[in-house]
Design an enzyme around this catalytic site. Structure first.
Site, PDB file in Angstrom:
ATOM      1  N   HIS A 105       0.741  -1.141   0.034  1.00 36.43           N
ATOM      2  CA  HIS A 105      -0.052   0.122   0.107  1.00 36.43           C
ATOM      3  C   HIS A 105       0.778   1.267  -0.013  1.00 36.43           C
ATOM      4  CE1 HIS A 105      -3.381  -2.640   0.204  1.00 36.43           C
ATOM      5  NE2 HIS A 105      -3.591  -2.531   1.888  1.00 36.43           N
ATOM      6  N   HIS A 179      -9.377   2.405   0.713  1.00 39.48           N
ATOM      7  CA  HIS A 179      -9.180   1.185   1.545  1.00 39.48           C
ATOM      8  C   HIS A 179     -10.657   1.373   2.654  1.00 39.48           C
ATOM      9  CE1 HIS A 179      -7.531  -2.226   3.787  1.00 39.48           C
ATOM     10  NE2 HIS A 179      -6.792  -2.056   2.715  1.00 39.48           N
ATOM     11  N   TYR A 181     -13.425   0.150   4.968  1.00 40.45           N
ATOM     12  CA  TYR A 181     -14.030  -0.959   5.357  1.00 40.45           C
ATOM     13  C   TYR A 181     -15.645  -0.704   5.718  1.00 40.45           C
ATOM     14  CZ  TYR A 181      -9.259  -2.734   6.760  1.00 40.45           C
ATOM     15  OH  TYR A 181      -7.896  -3.150   6.800  1.00 40.45           O
ATOM     16  N   GLN A 289      -9.838  -6.131  -4.934  1.00 37.22           N
ATOM     17  CA  GLN A 289      -9.200  -6.785  -3.878  1.00 37.22           C
ATOM     18  C   GLN A 289     -10.425  -7.172  -2.979  1.00 37.22           C
ATOM     19  OE1 GLN A 289      -6.080  -8.064  -3.679  1.00 37.22           O
ATOM     20  NE2 GLN A 289      -5.968  -8.849  -1.907  1.00 37.22           N
ATOM     21  N   GLU A 318     -11.846  -3.157  -2.786  1.00 39.53           N
ATOM     22  CA  GLU A 318     -10.708  -2.277  -3.189  1.00 39.53           C
ATOM     23  C   GLU A 318     -10.275  -2.217  -4.734  1.00 39.53           C
ATOM     24  OE1 GLU A 318      -7.057  -2.768  -0.561  1.00 39.53           O
ATOM     25  OE2 GLU A 318      -8.605  -4.107   0.017  1.00 39.53           O
TER      26      GLU A 318
HETATM   27  C1  BGC Z   1      -4.800  -6.172   2.061  1.00 42.93           C
HETATM   28  C2  BGC Z   1      -4.473  -7.197   3.209  1.00 42.93           C
HETATM   29  C3  BGC Z   1      -3.898  -6.110   4.309  1.00 42.93           C
HETATM   30  C4  BGC Z   1      -5.051  -5.079   4.394  1.00 42.93           C
HETATM   31  C5  BGC Z   1      -4.562  -3.913   5.477  1.00 42.93           C
HETATM   32  C6  BGC Z   1      -5.820  -5.145   2.024  1.00 42.93           C
HETATM   33  O1  BGC Z   1      -5.657  -4.530   0.929  1.00 42.93           O
HETATM   34  O2  BGC Z   1      -5.117  -7.190   0.716  1.00 42.93           O
HETATM   35  O3  BGC Z   1      -3.749  -8.272   3.087  1.00 42.93           O
HETATM   36  O4  BGC Z   1      -3.726  -6.791   5.299  1.00 42.93           O
HETATM   37  O5  BGC Z   1      -5.120  -4.366   3.139  1.00 42.93           O
HETATM   38  O6  BGC Z   1      -3.489  -3.804   5.378  1.00 42.93           O
END
Ligand code: BGC
Length: 353
Positions: A105, A179, A181, A289, A318
């Site tokens: 990331h 990212h 959630y 993702q 994602e």
């Molecule tokens: C990844 C995970 C990671 C998470 C938080 C996600 O996009 O695929 O493996 O732990 O982000 O960092």
């Protein structure tokens, strides 16, 4: 419609603001200028009752120190790059290693940890927040001075769109995403296993034990990854199945069956039965993702209202290009050249049923 701005704290010597954009349905999004992170998303259920459906923190320090990249813009490169190295036009680049042996990331202080310049505006059909950041040549090891603009728009029809725009002054690689959630029952409502998920993806990328793609695309047919017919996230969540064991759950790049470019239909949809909330993901990106929150057990960082999250309490979708595509010519192209414009869009649309 209206926009409010307040001070959220200080990070890296800079003031961080929080903007709240509200539309007439009552839906609102709060975004902080650190990482452009979505901090709160109030979405109506089938009775019109609002709940906050995204993860995030009350305290800015948790955004700086906490892991998980809550709500943030991810750059320069979403997901992992093997051993943090790649070669572009014969030049070897070394990136910061921050996830086992790999780069994740965007590195130590990626775009999730930058304070972005912000400008809010009201348009006829929604409110916008435009965020700008210039990443210097060599930042986290990446080539090229990169000028990035990310525009969030909350529109009157309850859609949150995220537009990414970037230009570079030297050939580089780029894979921006967000990212956030989600838990459509409310971020503090426990496990996501009852959420019904549809993803129009016919294959996923196999990973090694460090979650780097092995290069193998596996057909979803007959596997736990087949979400082409909607099913609950929990139905086939069985950690004895090797790909799920390795990652501790779903944490895989799903390859869309077809590209919706220009965007013409949803590529994924999630339905939470108790609230009736539905979230659709529209995107021009080739992959998503799907991450089922398998590392959400960090006891040092309380979520909003002091809530302690647990594993699989929230999920991420994602939209992106393939992880580690910098090292795999057979994967989706992730280069950006001088004179080219990086432009992508993802929309999270909210409905009820
Ligand atoms: C990844 C995970 C990671 C998470 C938080 C996600 O996009 O695929 O493996 O732990 O982000 O960092």
């Amino acid at each position: 419609m209206n926009i409010e701005k307040c001070y959220f704290g200080e990070a890296f010597g800079k003031a961080v603001d929080k903007y709240t954009l509200t539309v007439d349905s009552g839906m609102s999004v709060s975004i902080i200028t650190l990482g452009g992170a979505v901090n709160k998303l109030l979405v109506p259920d089938r009775e019109g009752k609002l709940a906050d459906v995204v993860g995030g923190y009350d305290d800015l320090a948790d955004y700086v120190e906490g892991d998980g990249y809550q709500g943030a813009i991810i750059g320069r490169f979403g997901n992992r790059i093997a051993k943090g190295t790649f070669t572009l036009d014969g030049v070897d680049y070394k990136l910061f290693i921050n996830n086992g042996p790999n780069h994740l990331h965007g590195g130590r202080l990626g775009f999730s940890h930058k304070v972005w310049d912000a400008e809010a505006g009201i348009e006829e059909d929604g409110c916008t927040l435009t965020l700008r950041y210039t990443s210097p040549d060599g930042e986290e090891g990446y080539p090229g001075t990169l000028k990035v603009t990310v525009t969030y728009k909350l529109s009157q029809d309850n859609a949150l769109s995220i537009k990414y725009h970037a230009v570079t002054d030297k050939k580089t690689v780029l894979n921006l995403t967000n990212h956030t959630y989600f838990n459509l029952g409310g971020f503090a409502s426990g496990k996501i296993f009852d959420h019904e998920l549809w993803i129009d993806a016919d294959s996923f990328l196999e990973t090694d034990e460090t979650l780097i793609p092995t290069g193998k695309k596996i057909s979803v047919e007959g596997t736990a990854f087949d979400f082409r017919t909607p099913k609950t996230i929990g139905r086939d969540f069985d950690l004895s199945y090797e790909p799920l064991r390795i990652a501790g759950g779903y944490d895989h790049c799903m390859n869309f069956t077809k590209r919706a470019e220009p965007m013409s239909e949803a590529r994924a949809r999630v339905y939470e039965q108790r609230s009736g909330r539905v979230m659709e993901v529209w995107t021009d990106q080739p992959c998503v993702q799907f991450y089922s929150g398998n590392f959400l057990n960090n006891p040092d960082h309380d979520f909003k209202g002091g809530y302690k999250q647990g594993l699989q309490n929230m999920f991420c979708l994602e939209t992106q290009k393939m992880p580690d595509s910098v090292n795999r010519p057979d994967f989706t192209d992730c280069t950006l050249d001088v004179g080219e414009t990086y432009e992508t869009i993802t929309v999270y649309k909210f409905l009820t049923k």
